[in-house]
Every structure is written in C-alpha cells, then in structure tokens.
Design a protein around this motif. Structure first.
Motif, mmCIF file in Angstrom:
data_model
loop_
_atom_site.group_PDB
_atom_site.id
_atom_site.type_symbol
_atom_site.label_atom_id
_atom_site.label_comp_id
_atom_site.label_asym_id
_atom_site.label_seq_id
_atom_site.Cartn_x
_atom_site.Cartn_y
_atom_site.Cartn_z
ATOM 1 N N ILE A 1 0.863 -1.177 0.000
ATOM 2 C CA ILE A 1 0.000 0.000 0.000
ATOM 3 C C ILE A 1 0.904 1.232 0.000
ATOM 4 N N TRP A 2 0.636 2.138 -0.907
ATOM 5 C CA TRP A 2 1.414 3.377 -0.943
ATOM 6 C C TRP A 2 0.575 4.489 -0.337
ATOM 7 N N GLN A 3 1.096 5.101 0.730
ATOM 8 C CA GLN A 3 0.379 6.157 1.434
ATOM 9 C C GLN A 3 1.142 7.468 1.301
ATOM 10 N N ARG A 4 0.460 8.519 0.893
ATOM 11 C CA ARG A 4 1.056 9.853 0.807
ATOM 12 C C ARG A 4 -0.054 10.878 0.945
ATOM 13 N N ASN A 5 0.152 11.807 1.849
ATOM 14 C CA ASN A 5 -0.797 12.904 2.089
ATOM 15 C C ASN A 5 -2.224 12.408 2.326
ATOM 16 N N GLY A 6 -2.348 11.324 3.073
ATOM 17 C CA GLY A 6 -3.667 10.789 3.390
ATOM 18 C C GLY A 6 -4.328 10.003 2.280
ATOM 19 N N LYS A 7 -3.641 9.767 1.173
ATOM 20 C CA LYS A 7 -4.189 9.012 0.057
ATOM 21 C C LYS A 7 -3.517 7.645 -0.001
ATOM 22 N N TYR A 8 -4.317 6.602 -0.260
ATOM 23 C CA TYR A 8 -3.815 5.236 -0.261
ATOM 24 C C TYR A 8 -4.041 4.601 -1.635
ATOM 25 N N SER A 9 -3.038 3.835 -2.092
ATOM 26 C CA SER A 9 -3.146 3.155 -3.388
ATOM 27 C C SER A 9 -2.488 1.787 -3.302
ATOM 28 N N LEU A 10 -3.094 0.825 -3.972
ATOM 29 C CA LEU A 10 -2.446 -0.482 -4.144
ATOM 30 C C LEU A 10 -1.373 -0.354 -5.213
ATOM 31 N N ILE A 11 -0.188 -0.918 -4.949
ATOM 32 C CA ILE A 11 0.890 -0.928 -5.946
ATOM 33 C C ILE A 11 1.443 -2.340 -6.067
ATOM 34 N N ASP A 12 2.081 -2.627 -7.206
ATOM 35 C CA ASP A 12 2.720 -3.926 -7.359
ATOM 36 C C ASP A 12 4.179 -3.838 -6.937
ATOM 37 N N LEU B 1 4.031 1.574 2.278
ATOM 38 C CA LEU B 1 5.129 2.473 1.937
ATOM 39 C C LEU B 1 4.624 3.899 2.096
ATOM 40 N N ASN B 2 5.315 4.676 2.917
ATOM 41 C CA ASN B 2 4.898 6.034 3.214
ATOM 42 C C ASN B 2 5.843 7.039 2.557
ATOM 43 N N GLY B 3 5.268 8.121 2.063
ATOM 44 C CA GLY B 3 6.097 9.200 1.551
ATOM 45 C C GLY B 3 5.902 9.458 0.070
ATOM 46 N N ILE B 4 6.147 10.701 -0.322
ATOM 47 C CA ILE B 4 6.076 11.097 -1.729
ATOM 48 C C ILE B 4 7.146 10.334 -2.514
ATOM 49 N N ASP B 5 6.722 9.773 -3.655
ATOM 50 C CA ASP B 5 7.610 9.029 -4.552
ATOM 51 C C ASP B 5 8.142 7.744 -3.930
ATOM 52 N N ALA B 6 7.578 7.294 -2.822
ATOM 53 C CA ALA B 6 8.044 6.040 -2.220
ATOM 54 C C ALA B 6 7.821 4.859 -3.167
ATOM 55 N N ASN B 7 6.759 4.924 -3.968
ATOM 56 C CA ASN B 7 6.475 3.818 -4.885
ATOM 57 C C ASN B 7 7.561 3.659 -5.941
ATOM 58 N N GLY C 1 6.145 -2.078 7.192
ATOM 59 C CA GLY C 1 6.057 -0.772 6.558
ATOM 60 C C GLY C 1 7.420 -0.138 6.395
ATOM 61 N N ALA C 2 7.469 0.879 5.548
ATOM 62 C CA ALA C 2 8.715 1.613 5.317
ATOM 63 C C ALA C 2 8.365 3.039 4.933
ATOM 64 N N THR C 3 9.160 3.970 5.425
ATOM 65 C CA THR C 3 8.940 5.396 5.133
ATOM 66 C C THR C 3 10.137 5.940 4.371
ATOM 67 N N TRP C 4 9.847 6.538 3.207
ATOM 68 C CA TRP C 4 10.890 7.154 2.390
ATOM 69 C C TRP C 4 11.108 8.570 2.919
ATOM 70 N N VAL C 5 12.235 8.787 3.590
ATOM 71 C CA VAL C 5 12.492 10.019 4.327
ATOM 72 C C VAL C 5 13.357 10.965 3.496
ATOM 73 N N GLY C 6 12.866 12.173 3.284
ATOM 74 C CA GLY C 6 13.651 13.198 2.620
ATOM 75 C C GLY C 6 14.113 12.846 1.223
ATOM 76 N N ASN C 7 13.402 11.905 0.602
ATOM 77 C CA ASN C 7 13.750 11.475 -0.758
ATOM 78 C C ASN C 7 15.187 10.968 -0.848
ATOM 79 N N ARG C 8 15.665 10.339 0.263
ATOM 80 C CA ARG C 8 17.051 9.876 0.227
ATOM 81 C C ARG C 8 17.318 8.595 1.017
ATOM 82 N N ARG C 9 16.445 8.214 1.959
ATOM 83 C CA ARG C 9 16.740 7.032 2.778
ATOM 84 C C ARG C 9 15.442 6.444 3.335
ATOM 85 N N TRP C 10 15.558 5.231 3.966
ATOM 86 C CA TRP C 10 14.407 4.510 4.488
ATOM 87 C C TRP C 10 14.415 4.410 6.010
#
Length: 304
Positions: free
Chosen positions: A158-169, A189-195, A217-226
């Motif tokens: 599940i990709w979560q960003r700004n309160g929006k959820y989407s199924l991803i492969d 997966l949390n964060g912008i562009d985490a997918n 779960g995993a959070t993409w932090v600062g577009n540089r690390r997990w």
C-alpha cells in the motif's frame, strides 16, 4: 631481272608488323564480371527482378496515395463480414481483480466489426493502459470470436502519501486507489515518490531475509533514505545510499540474531552513523493508583 628484285622487297614489307594495329581494351565492368563467381546471365536475371520489384513498389505507393488499396480493403472486409467473418463473441480469460466491466466495455467496442478490420494491436495497447493489466494477448478465432487473455499484476504493498492510499505492485505501479485499512496484511510504503523506490526496497530487504517477513512498513524520508517499521513496533533508521543501507541492515540482522533486539523494550534503532548504533528504549509507565471500595492499590506495566 628488275621484277625479280622487287618481289623479295614486297615480301619483307608484308612480313613487317603494323604499328597502327589496335589493342583491345577491357572495361572495368568486364573485369568485375570475370572476378565474380556468377555468370552474365545470372546478373542479367537479378537486374530484371530488381527492376520489376521497384516498379511494383512504385505502383503500390501510387495506389496507396490515390486511396485505391484502402477502398479495396474495405470492400474485402465487407465481403468477409457477409461471409460470417464478423466479431459476434468476445472471450476474456485471466481476470480476477481487474474491473471486468471496464475490460468488456473496451473489447466489446469491436463487436459486430468485420474480422479484417479489428486492430488487435490497438486493442492490446488500450488494455495495457489499465494499471492492473501486466500483459494482454488478443487473437482472432475465426470465424466470429475475439479471444483476449489477461495477465494481471499482483498487489505487493500500500502506498500512502498525504492521506491518500493506493495499491501498488512490486515495481511500484499504481493499481487502484483504496480506502485506509483496505490493504489487509500488505506492507505500507509512506512518503512522496516512495512507490518509485519499491524495487530498490525489495532488493534491500532481500539482503536480510530473516527480517524481511517482520517488516510491515517503510517510510521514504527526505527522498534519500528509508525508515523500516517492524510488526513488533520498532523503527529502524537506515543511512543514505544503497550500499550503506544494505550493510547497516545486514549488521542489524546479525545483532538481532545474537541479542534478540526485536520484541523487547527497545522502540527505535538508528544506524545512520557507520561508526556506532543508537538505541532508544520505550518510556517507562508510571504506576497508576486504582481505588476500589475504599481500598487503594497500585498497578504497573503497559496495560491497566
């Protein structure tokens, strides 16, 4: 006597070479022909075929430009439809999670169309625009059936960003939007562009297969690390860079195998510093006084 003397002179004149005699010249074409292992007749035949082919291509181009071939093809398609070669049935297989109504609406647009006019490449391309469909095979099954085989993508997270959820492969491709809590047991997966980094995350977790099953779960932090979240409630902060993150995760897996770090009173592990690791314990719970029937008792622990 004089006549006899002139005869030898005439013979000598006839026997002398003629300086004006012409020498035959061989052209460069003849020289090439002598080198090639083919006869002159074969070359002539090849040139004839080349000329005929070029003329046919030219005539076809002229007819195409004039619209003659298109009209002829339409006439051919009409005759084929009258003969029964027309789409009367559509068979679609391989659909489980795909919106069947949406697929049938697309494919049924070809119904009642003459078989020669069905553009199966276009139908396939239109199907592949739908996120759930990984691949599609479209074929004519004469005389009247259009067969479509669907290969679906499998949801991996599940990709979560700004309160929006989407199924991803597994490749991070969005399959469909969902509501919070509809992902079941899939990791988040949390964060912008985490997918876009889902493939790299899977590769990273493969370095520590013993821990991979515990990551929820995993959070993409600062577009540089997990930051990784474990099912026992802990968070692991990894450093930047694929190599550094892989080494840190592998070191954590070794430490967990020796000291059993997960499932204890530790809630946060920070391995961003390659020289040392930082652990944070869960806050202590203060005893709570409970009064019952005039008797005061003290309890402690995480649950009251």
């Amino acid at each position: 006597m004089a006549a006899a003397a002139r005869k030898p002179a005439a013979k000598r004149k006839a026997a002398s070479p003629n300086p004006r005699k012409k020498v035959l010249q061989i052209s460069w074409v003849d020289r090439i022909m002598r080198i090639l292992p083919i006869s002159e007749e074969d070359v002539q035949r090849a040139l004839t075929w080349i000329f005929v082919t070029a003329l046919a291509v030219l005539l076809f181009a002229i007819a195409q430009y004039a619209g003659v071939t298109a009209a002829a093809y339409q006439q051919y398609a009409a005759l084929a439809a009258k003969a029964g070669f027309q789409v009367q049935r559509v068979e679609v297989t391989g659909m489980e999670r795909v919106d069947q109504v949406r697929v049938y609406q697309l494919v049924l647009a070809e119904k009642d169309r003459a078989m020669p006019l069905v553009d199966i490449d276009k139908v396939r391309a239109d199907l592949l625009k739908y996120g759930w469909i990984k691949d599609a095979r479209v074929a004519r099954r004469l005389p009247d059936t259009l067969a479509v085989e669907i290969v679906e993508r499998k949801p991996a997270a599940i990709w979560q960003r700004n309160g929006k959820y989407s199924l991803i492969d597994a490749n991070g491709i969005v399959l469909q939007n969902v509501a919070a809590g509809e992902g079941g047991d899939l990791p988040t997966l949390n964060g912008i562009d985490a997918n876009r980094h889902a493939v790299a995350l899977n590769t990273l977790l493969d370095n520590a297969s013993a821990l991979k099953a515990q990551v929820i779960g995993a959070t993409w932090v600062g577009n540089r690390r997990w930051d990784l979240q474990f099912q026992s409630g802990e968070t692991l902060a990894l450093p930047e860079g694929e190599k550094a993150a892989a080494e840190a995760l592998l070191n954590f897996a070794r430490m967990d195998g020796i000291h059993r770090l997960l499932g204890r009173d530790l809630i946060h592990f920070d391995l961003r510093d390659p020289e040392r690791a930082y652990f944070r314990k869960a806050p202590k719970v203060e005893p709570v006084k409970v009064e019952s029937g005039g008797i005061t008792s003290t309890t402690s622990g995480r649950e009251v």
